[in-house]
Design a protein around this motif. Structure first.
Motif, mmCIF file in Angstrom:
data_model
loop_
_atom_site.group_PDB
_atom_site.id
_atom_site.type_symbol
_atom_site.label_atom_id
_atom_site.label_comp_id
_atom_site.label_asym_id
_atom_site.label_seq_id
_atom_site.Cartn_x
_atom_site.Cartn_y
_atom_site.Cartn_z
ATOM 1 N N UNK A 182 0.860 -1.198 0.000
ATOM 2 C CA UNK A 182 0.000 0.000 0.000
ATOM 3 C C UNK A 182 0.893 1.244 0.000
ATOM 4 N N UNK A 183 0.671 2.097 -1.001
ATOM 5 C CA UNK A 183 1.463 3.318 -1.130
ATOM 6 C C UNK A 183 1.010 4.339 -0.095
ATOM 7 N N UNK A 318 9.563 -1.667 -6.872
ATOM 8 C CA UNK A 318 9.380 -1.941 -8.300
ATOM 9 C C UNK A 318 8.856 -0.725 -9.039
ATOM 10 N N UNK A 319 7.730 -0.895 -9.720
ATOM 11 C CA UNK A 319 7.185 0.190 -10.543
ATOM 12 C C UNK A 319 6.688 1.341 -9.670
ATOM 13 N N UNK A 320 6.733 2.549 -10.221
ATOM 14 C CA UNK A 320 6.178 3.701 -9.503
ATOM 15 C C UNK A 320 4.666 3.771 -9.657
ATOM 16 N N UNK A 332 -2.344 1.082 -4.084
ATOM 17 C CA UNK A 332 -1.314 0.036 -4.009
ATOM 18 C C UNK A 332 -0.412 0.122 -5.235
ATOM 19 N N UNK A 333 0.744 -0.541 -5.153
ATOM 20 C CA UNK A 333 1.631 -0.592 -6.318
ATOM 21 C C UNK A 333 1.044 -1.560 -7.340
ATOM 22 N N UNK A 334 1.249 -1.256 -8.615
ATOM 23 C CA UNK A 334 0.672 -2.105 -9.662
ATOM 24 C C UNK A 334 1.341 -3.468 -9.731
ATOM 25 N N UNK A 335 2.591 -3.573 -9.246
ATOM 26 C CA UNK A 335 3.252 -4.884 -9.281
ATOM 27 C C UNK A 335 3.230 -5.582 -7.921
ATOM 28 N N UNK A 336 2.575 -4.975 -6.932
ATOM 29 C CA UNK A 336 2.453 -5.633 -5.628
ATOM 30 C C UNK A 336 3.720 -5.579 -4.794
ATOM 31 N N UNK A 337 4.785 -4.941 -5.319
ATOM 32 C CA UNK A 337 6.003 -4.823 -4.514
ATOM 33 C C UNK A 337 5.838 -3.702 -3.485
ATOM 34 N N UNK A 338 6.683 -3.742 -2.445
ATOM 35 C CA UNK A 338 6.459 -2.889 -1.282
ATOM 36 C C UNK A 338 6.733 -1.411 -1.553
#
Lengths: 376, 364
Positions: A182-183, A318-320, A332-338
């Protein structure tokens, strides 16, 4: 008999209606609505406090949503927490609409505070830091984010402060709790913290007529502190904020801050979230200036003594790129990374900058050394 | 208005006065959730042109003409952006043969610390979900709109990697009424002192002006001259019923290149001036120039609506673009053969070119 306030978060009017939600009544909760119209239009928000159809008290409200990582919402949400009458409310508390912000909108001028106002906003910021520290001291595996919300809410009320996120554009809780991928803008729910998580607590309070806004990311348990990639993310984000703050002084063009943050993030293999930015804060929760955290932005304005604003970079492994959950809040991040975030509220002074929400000696959290990948 | 497959049906209870075991329900239909992202994935960038002009100037006729004559698939958005109170906006996607109306998904209307207006995100999502159905966007403002905030909104930072970019502002004027509109004290009057109307602002922001209904006036020179005095950078095309060749008004790239000819410097209520100064002989002058521009746009009392410029140091050519207090200096610009000096073109209120060139020289 004193009038009751309609339970529809966008209504907020006092009502003499006797009509209640029958599902809440079954659980012994009395939630009064003006009429069926108020109920119907708030249904999508209101139903989040109900058990699931099969009576479950821990369920995923959006089973068909394609989640990007492992995190899930854990519903039902707890009922909206009440605020005693004597606490001064921001304008949106009743119906969710920050009318004064909408009027001012993003083209408004950057406020410059008077000495008297600065005195007040300093008090509010000091209190916000105290409340964040107390709340964060309860972070440990097993506690739910809703329990964290309850702690924060009580600490605010105890000090006659209003928890600013509550009902801001109908946000249902008193702070944002953003775990792992979660961003930002995570909603406190029944999710238990686990060893190895990271969690951001984003606290804003309204006190003496001013908002004070800050957030920090914390490691949950020791497992998270042993994950080199995760430590690099959290510490890089912390450093990005520190580097940006160091650059603040009268004459700084706000657009410079994004260059500083993105450079340090890229050097440490992290990406910078574009969608959310820092902002002016004070009489209004969000106002000018606008502070993007990415490089080559066209932000307007030069820092001047007496201005108060936040810097709050969000960095991802990962992705912004971001995506919103169907609750329309959780980003949330689109790639699920933290993703990690740190925020301070700042005052531009004649000499440079003062961190109004600065950490104390005893503040929980704080930097830890990076771990090299081979474990040394 | 909504297709059934975009809807979800839900049973919601009927409110009661006292606890009951027999809960009655009613049916509620709501729009199905579509995944919402502020960071689109498509790589192709779609241009957007803003069409501005008073009610009755012929904007709608022009839009129809473009849709009919162009081989592009054009999305026409008829609304005034910047009004957060409006939650639903419609968009018509039109090509030569057919027209489809869709609704824009504006999300929950929250501007909370996001960089973009929800309207911008909604259009990005429209493009993302349209799968090549759209290759140009025309945004028609209401007659009374000041186009600058709308242009700023759609002039997105490169770092945002959007799937749309602003191409230009097209101002349509009614030849017969424009002079009256520019003198209309009771109309859309802005500010104190010198008379500045919305018509002034629409012309100041114009990258191209269409002098429409030209058949209804005898002498177009007087009208052209009046417009030139305000904005001497934009081409002016006389038209009737919006008949104009598409390549003159679309794909102009008015916000990323310097491709203008100045018809001179004027001194009216709102007018254009051009500062000429020698090519830089030191790379540090770019930064010094930027400090000057920041002072001019952010700190000084000058009221500047549009900025365009070209800065050169050896092979390093940079383009200056600005709308009100938003500006960008773009690297890797192209140098036109005809340009032998640095140029800064400013459209604003009662600008004094001598005073400003002195100020500029004190910085660089």
């Amino acid at each position: 008999m004193s009038a009751i306030v309609c339970s529809a978060p966008h209504c907020g009017k006092e009502t003499i209606s006797q009509l209640k939600c029958p599902i809440c009544l079954k659980d012994g909760i009395s939630n009064v609505f003006c009429n069926q119209d108020c109920f119907r239009s708030s249904w999508s928000i209101h139903k989040s406090i109900h058990k699931s159809d099969d009576g479950s008290t821990d369920y995923n409200p959006f089973p068909n949503f394609n989640y990007t990582g492992d995190l899930r919402p854990h519903y039902p949400l707890s009922p909206r927490r009440s605020v005693p009458k004597h606490i001064k409310l921001p304008d949106y508390a009743k119906n969710g609409k920050p009318i004064s912000e909408i009027k001012q909108d993003r083209l408004g001028k950057i406020p410059v505070l008077t000495a008297k106002e600065i005195e007040k906003v300093k008090k509010t910021c000091k209190m916000a830091r105290e409340i964040l520290d107390i709340t964060a001291s309860h972070i440990k595996p097993g506690i739910t984010t809703d329990e964290i919300d309850e702690i924060l809410h009580k600490e605010c009320i105890k000090r006659n402060a209003y928890p600013s996120p509550l009902n801001y554009y109908n946000f249902p809780k008193s702070l944002c709790t953003s775990i792992n991928e979660v961003i930002c803008h995570g909603i406190p729910d029944k999710r238990k913290l686990q060893d190895g998580d990271i969690i951001n607590l984003d606290v804003t309070i309204y006190y003496l007529g001013f908002h004070a806004d800050l957030n920090e990311t914390y490691y949950v348990g020791d497992k998270a502190k042993c994950n080199p990639e995760l430590v690099n993310l959290v510490e890089t984000t912390r450093e990005c904020l520190d580097l940006a703050i160091k650059a603040v002084k009268p004459g700084l063009a706000f657009r410079e801050l994004g260059n500083i943050i993105e450079k340090h993030a890229n050097e440490n293999n992290c990406s910078v979230v574009r969608t959310y930015c820092g902002h002016g804060c004070g009489v209004l929760f969000h106002c000018q200036p606008n502070i993007p955290h990415y490089s080559k932005n066209k932000a307007i304005g030069i820092a001047k003594p007496g201005q108060v604003f936040t810097i709050e970079p969000m960095l991802n492994i990962g992705t912004y790129k971001d995506l919103s959950w169907p609750d329309k809040w959780t980003a949330v991040t689109q790639d699920g990374k933290f993703s990690a975030q740190f925020e301070q509220m700042l005052l531009v002074t004649e000499e440079g900058v003062e961190i109004l929400t600065a950490r104390n000696e005893n503040s929980p959290g704080g930097p830890i050394p990076r771990i090299s990948e081979n474990g040394n | 208005m909504l297709n059934m497959d975009q809807q979800e049906i839900e049973e919601i209870p009927i409110l009661v006065a006292n606890e009951t075991t027999d809960i009655k329900t009613e049916t509620l239909s709501k729009e199905k959730f579509k995944p919402f992202s502020s960071t689109p994935n498509t790589t192709k960038k779609i241009p957007i042109s803003i069409i501005t002009g008073y009610l009755g100037s012929g904007k709608s006729t022009l839009l129809q003409q473009i849709a009919k004559n162009s081989n592009k698939k054009v999305a026409i958005i008829l609304n005034e952006f910047g009004d957060s109170a409006i939650i639903e906006k419609s968009v018509t996607i039109q090509d030569q043969s057919e027209s489809v109306t869709e609704w824009l998904d504006i999300g929950n209307g929250c501007l909370c610390c996001t960089v973009k207006d929800t309207g911008v995100s909604a259009i990005e999502n429209l493009i993302e979900n349209s799968k090549d159905k759209i290759d140009y966007i025309l945004l028609e403002t209401t007659g009374i709109a000041d186009p600058a905030p709308i242009a700023q909104m759609f002039w997105l930072d490169k770092g945002l990697a959007s799937n749309i970019y602003i191409d230009s502002v097209i101002t349509v004027v009614d030849s017969k009424n424009i002079i009256k509109s520019l003198n209309d004290k009771d109309g859309h009057w802005h500010g104190e002192g010198e008379l500045i109307t919305t018509a002034h602002l629409q012309l100041a922001l114009a990258d191209v002006v269409l002098l429409n209904k030209i058949d209804q006036i005898e002498n177009q020179d007087e009208v052209s001259k009046k417009i030139r005095e305000i904005n001497s950078t934009c081409p002016i095309y006389p038209t009737k019923f919006g008949d104009i060749s598409i390549d003159k008004i679309l794909d102009l790239h008015s916000f990323d290149v310097y491709n203008i000819d100045i018809a001179g410097t004027f001194h009216g209520a709102i007018s254009t001036i051009c500062l000429n100064f020698p090519f830089f002989n030191d790379v540090s002058q770019f930064e010094k120039f930027e400090k000057f521009l920041q002072y001019l746009l952010w700190e000084s009392d000058e009221e500047i609506h549009r900025t365009k410029g070209l800065l050169v140091y050896n092979d390093d050519v940079r383009v200056v673009q600005g709308v009100r207090d938003t500006y960008e200096i773009i690297e890797n610009g192209k140098l036109l053969d005809s340009v032998t000096e640095n140029k800064l073109v400013l459209i604003g209120k009662q600008l004094d070119d001598e005073k400003l060139i002195n100020l500029l020289n004190s910085y660089i």
